[in-house]
Design an enzyme around this catalytic site. Structure first.
Site, mmCIF file in Angstrom:
data_model
loop_
_atom_site.group_PDB
_atom_site.id
_atom_site.type_symbol
_atom_site.label_atom_id
_atom_site.label_comp_id
_atom_site.label_asym_id
_atom_site.label_seq_id
_atom_site.Cartn_x
_atom_site.Cartn_y
_atom_site.Cartn_z
ATOM 1 C CB ILE A 126 -0.979 -0.013 1.195
ATOM 2 C CG1 ILE A 126 -1.807 -1.309 1.182
ATOM 3 C CG2 ILE A 126 -1.913 1.197 1.131
ATOM 4 C CD1 ILE A 126 -2.679 -1.527 2.410
ATOM 5 C CB ALA A 170 6.512 0.753 9.009
ATOM 6 C CB SER A 209 -6.463 -3.834 10.264
ATOM 7 O OG SER A 209 -6.998 -5.054 9.868
ATOM 8 C CE1 TYR A 211 -1.559 -6.277 11.067
ATOM 9 C CE2 TYR A 211 -3.786 -7.128 10.800
ATOM 10 C CZ TYR A 211 -2.812 -6.190 10.492
ATOM 11 O OH TYR A 211 -3.106 -5.170 9.628
ATOM 12 C CE LYS A 258 -1.519 -2.540 11.760
ATOM 13 N NZ LYS A 258 -0.837 -1.407 11.177
ATOM 14 C CG ASN A 269 -10.483 -7.976 2.822
ATOM 15 O OD1 ASN A 269 -11.196 -7.572 3.736
ATOM 16 N ND2 ASN A 269 -9.961 -9.175 2.830
HETATM 17 P P1 NAD Z 1 3.496 -4.532 3.498
HETATM 18 O O1 NAD Z 1 4.120 -5.589 4.346
HETATM 19 O O2 NAD Z 1 3.513 -4.710 2.028
HETATM 20 O O3 NAD Z 1 4.164 -3.117 3.829
HETATM 21 C C1 NAD Z 1 4.681 -2.798 5.116
HETATM 22 C C2 NAD Z 1 6.068 -2.218 4.915
HETATM 23 O O4 NAD Z 1 6.589 -1.836 6.194
HETATM 24 C C3 NAD Z 1 7.054 -3.214 4.306
HETATM 25 O O5 NAD Z 1 7.746 -2.587 3.244
HETATM 26 C C4 NAD Z 1 8.013 -3.545 5.470
HETATM 27 O O6 NAD Z 1 9.320 -3.829 4.994
HETATM 28 C C5 NAD Z 1 7.928 -2.280 6.289
HETATM 29 N N1 NAD Z 1 8.207 -2.447 7.726
HETATM 30 C C6 NAD Z 1 7.653 -3.342 8.580
HETATM 31 N N2 NAD Z 1 8.150 -3.147 9.827
HETATM 32 C C7 NAD Z 1 9.023 -2.097 9.756
HETATM 33 C C8 NAD Z 1 9.825 -1.403 10.703
HETATM 34 N N3 NAD Z 1 9.878 -1.757 11.996
HETATM 35 N N4 NAD Z 1 10.576 -0.356 10.272
HETATM 36 C C9 NAD Z 1 10.556 0.019 8.975
HETATM 37 N N5 NAD Z 1 9.805 -0.595 8.034
HETATM 38 C C10 NAD Z 1 9.038 -1.644 8.429
HETATM 39 O O7 NAD Z 1 2.000 -4.313 4.018
HETATM 40 P P2 NAD Z 1 0.803 -3.520 3.334
HETATM 41 O O8 NAD Z 1 -0.173 -4.517 2.841
HETATM 42 O O9 NAD Z 1 1.327 -2.482 2.438
HETATM 43 O O10 NAD Z 1 0.154 -2.878 4.639
HETATM 44 C C11 NAD Z 1 0.492 -1.566 5.045
HETATM 45 C C12 NAD Z 1 -0.201 -1.263 6.348
HETATM 46 O O11 NAD Z 1 -1.610 -1.419 6.191
HETATM 47 C C13 NAD Z 1 0.181 -2.175 7.507
HETATM 48 O O12 NAD Z 1 0.255 -1.385 8.675
HETATM 49 C C14 NAD Z 1 -0.963 -3.155 7.605
HETATM 50 O O13 NAD Z 1 -1.116 -3.629 8.912
HETATM 51 C C15 NAD Z 1 -2.138 -2.282 7.190
HETATM 52 N N6 NAD Z 1 -3.257 -3.021 6.608
HETATM 53 C C16 NAD Z 1 -3.046 -3.796 5.510
HETATM 54 C C17 NAD Z 1 -4.111 -4.495 4.961
HETATM 55 C C18 NAD Z 1 -3.928 -5.378 3.756
HETATM 56 O O14 NAD Z 1 -4.815 -6.193 3.468
HETATM 57 N N7 NAD Z 1 -2.839 -5.264 3.005
HETATM 58 C C19 NAD Z 1 -5.384 -4.401 5.542
HETATM 59 C C20 NAD Z 1 -5.551 -3.597 6.664
HETATM 60 C C21 NAD Z 1 -4.473 -2.898 7.187
HETATM 61 C C1 WQD Z 2 -10.210 -13.409 2.049
HETATM 62 C C2 WQD Z 2 -11.137 -14.612 1.931
HETATM 63 C C3 WQD Z 2 -10.335 -16.570 3.078
HETATM 64 C C4 WQD Z 2 -6.814 -17.321 0.669
HETATM 65 C C5 WQD Z 2 -6.914 -10.370 5.954
HETATM 66 C C6 WQD Z 2 -6.551 -10.032 7.369
HETATM 67 C C7 WQD Z 2 -7.117 -8.688 7.735
HETATM 68 C C8 WQD Z 2 -6.725 -7.625 6.722
HETATM 69 C C9 WQD Z 2 -7.104 -8.039 5.353
HETATM 70 C C10 WQD Z 2 -4.662 -6.635 7.429
HETATM 71 C C11 WQD Z 2 -11.280 -15.372 3.242
HETATM 72 C C12 WQD Z 2 -10.397 -16.796 1.583
HETATM 73 C C13 WQD Z 2 -7.975 -16.758 1.196
HETATM 74 C C14 WQD Z 2 -6.885 -18.567 -0.019
HETATM 75 C C15 WQD Z 2 -9.271 -18.602 0.363
HETATM 76 N N1 WQD Z 2 -5.296 -7.425 6.683
HETATM 77 N N2 WQD Z 2 -9.177 -17.400 1.041
HETATM 78 N N3 WQD Z 2 -8.133 -19.150 -0.150
HETATM 79 O O1 WQD Z 2 -8.710 -12.954 5.859
HETATM 80 O O2 WQD Z 2 -10.414 -11.304 4.953
HETATM 81 O O3 WQD Z 2 -8.314 -10.486 5.856
HETATM 82 O O4 WQD Z 2 -6.508 -9.327 5.066
HETATM 83 O O5 WQD Z 2 -5.072 -5.890 8.266
HETATM 84 O O6 WQD Z 2 -6.610 -8.384 8.969
HETATM 85 O O7 WQD Z 2 -7.070 -11.019 8.223
HETATM 86 O O8 WQD Z 2 -8.275 -11.688 3.702
HETATM 87 O O9 WQD Z 2 -7.397 -12.281 1.504
HETATM 88 O O10 WQD Z 2 -6.692 -13.667 3.511
HETATM 89 O O11 WQD Z 2 -9.009 -13.835 2.665
HETATM 90 O O12 WQD Z 2 -10.344 -19.182 0.227
HETATM 91 O O13 WQD Z 2 -5.900 -19.123 -0.477
HETATM 92 O O14 WQD Z 2 -10.536 -15.537 1.002
HETATM 93 O O15 WQD Z 2 -10.735 -17.700 3.770
HETATM 94 O O16 WQD Z 2 -12.582 -15.828 3.324
HETATM 95 P P1 WQD Z 2 -8.989 -11.699 5.158
HETATM 96 P P2 WQD Z 2 -7.743 -12.870 2.817
#
Ligand code: NAD
Ligand code: WQD
Length: 358
Positions: free
Chosen positions: A23, A93, A136, A160, A164, A190
């Protein structure tokens, strides 16, 4: 390049923690496209520095500086704030894998909570008063029922999600005492998809946990079949329903958040979602349509900890800022497929970029 000057009064220099991640890298493009100066801090524990070359290629501008450091390293982080006049921080991060967090709870609390308090200390010491925090939907846990608004109780069910939630509590409390601080916590549902150029996307290490990158890797032939976790949920087709949100819509909300932080104080929390539920089989069908080939799958046991349905009521952010997602599931699949096709092995092998090591 689509260059739009930033709003008057909006922050000029934004420090992006985790800016090389999924992101964060898209956010850097969007901020550069809109006239912000961008400083990236990332330890690359879950990313590669090469990503930022691509960010610059898309934006047609340079990232101001890239620091390879762990944000828990307070001295190194403070030196970054000494070097740059930072107006605001977008804090991505964190470690983010739910399953891993159950095996490494201490590491998750240490990195996610410790990283956030270290960042707050640097911001306080340098009088930086604006923060956008990545929260999240996982903070809601097994809330059940229909679309969830921000008043739904937090019931995190894994380290996790708890990390958050604890960060949100810490930020709220710090805002009560440091009354000039302005924080926006965005609870993403998501986020998925990719930059439409195909240069940036989701490139998880090892076997993907998340659905969309797994489906994309099956489509490109890196994995044989998708396992659909659970076909007996109380949902229309028996598979679990989630609220998928295009990563470009997600990052646009961050830019709007930065604009809105100017002149504000205290903390607000918003859901970021589309309000549309899609089942696993909906995603499979949309991805098949995008890539023009079937996605082979087997329906297997439910994944432990999964809930039947998690969909956002994201009307609050729409009312407050007029933000609404504009890209649908078909666009998410099209862009994720474009990235996967152009980068079948992710970022592996792309040109190395030097970063400043603290
Ligand atoms: P990502 O792992 O791709 O990006 C996180 C980045 O932070 C990585 O580049 C990692 O190297 C860096 N990082 C981690 N710990 C660090 C530290 N201590 N110091 C410096 N850098 C550090 O994850 P993302 O999917 O881009 O998610 C970004 C944020 O959004 C996260 O906080 C995650 O919890 C939150 N989030 C993600 C999702 C999702 O589905 N991707 C959903 C909800 C919330
Ligand atoms: C989506 C759906 C799985 C993989 C996660 C984190 C949440 C947030 C978003 C960070 C679910 C199904 C998945 C596979 C499958 N991240 N699935 N086969 O679990 O909704 O959320 O990401 O904050 O905290 O928990 O996302 O993409 O893992 O799954 O059937 O190989 O797809 O069971 O129903 P989820 P996901």
């Amino acid at each position: 390049m689509n260059h739009i000057p930033r709003n008057a009064g909006a922050p000029a220099t934004v420090l992006v923690t985790g800016g090389a991640g999924f992101i964060g890298s898209h956010a850097c493009v969007d901020l550069l496209d809109h006239g912000y100066e961008v400083i990236v801090v990332d330890d690359h524990s879950n990313s590669t520095p090469q990503v930022l070359n691509r960010v610059e290629r898309i934006a047609g501008r340079f990232v101001g500086a890239v620091y390879e450091l762990d944000i828990r390293d307070r001295r190194a982080l403070s030196a970054v704030f000494d070097r740059h006049r930072v107006d605001a921080v977008v804090h991505f991060a964190a470690h983010k894998a739910v399953g891993e967090s159950t095996r490494m709870p201490v590491e998750y609390y240490d990195n996610n909570l410790g990283g956030t308090t270290s960042l707050l200390a640097a911001m306080r010491d340098h009088d930086v008063r604006r923060l956008v925090f990545s929260s999240s939907c996982s903070v809601y846990g097994d809330a059940g029922g229909g679309p969830l608004d921000e008043s739904a109780p937090a019931r995190p069910t894994n380290p996790y999600a708890a990390s958050k939630w604890l960060c949100e509590r810490v930020l709220a409390d710090v805002c009560r005492h440091w009354t000039c601080l302005a924080v926006l916590c965005l609870r993403y549902f998501n986020p998925t998809g990719a930059h439409p150029s195909g240069l940036l996307g989701e490139d998880p290490n090892g076997e993907p946990d998340n659905l969309m990158p797994y489906v994309a890797q099956v489509a490109v032939g890196r994995r044989k079949r998708l396992r659909v976790f659970g076909g007996d949920y109380p949902t229309p087709d028996g598979t679990a329903v989630r609220d998928y949100l295009h990563v470009m819509d997600t990052v646009e909300a961050h830019r709007i958040a930065l604009d809105r932080l100017s002149g504000s104080r205290g903390m607000r929390v918003f859901n970021l979602g589309s309000g549309q539920g899609s089942s696993v089989l909906d995603v499979v069908a949309a991805f098949s349509a995008a890539c023009g080939r079937p996605i082979p799958y087997d329906v297997v046991e439910r994944r432990p900890g999964d809930v039947p349905e998690l969909v956002a009521d994201a009307r609050a952010v729409g009312r407050a800022w007029g933000w609404r997602p504009t890209r649908d599931l078909a666009a998410m699949c099209r862009d994720a497929w474009h990235f996967q096709q152009l980068n079948p092995h992710g970022y592996a092998g792309s040109a190395r970029r030097p970063s400043i090591k603290e």
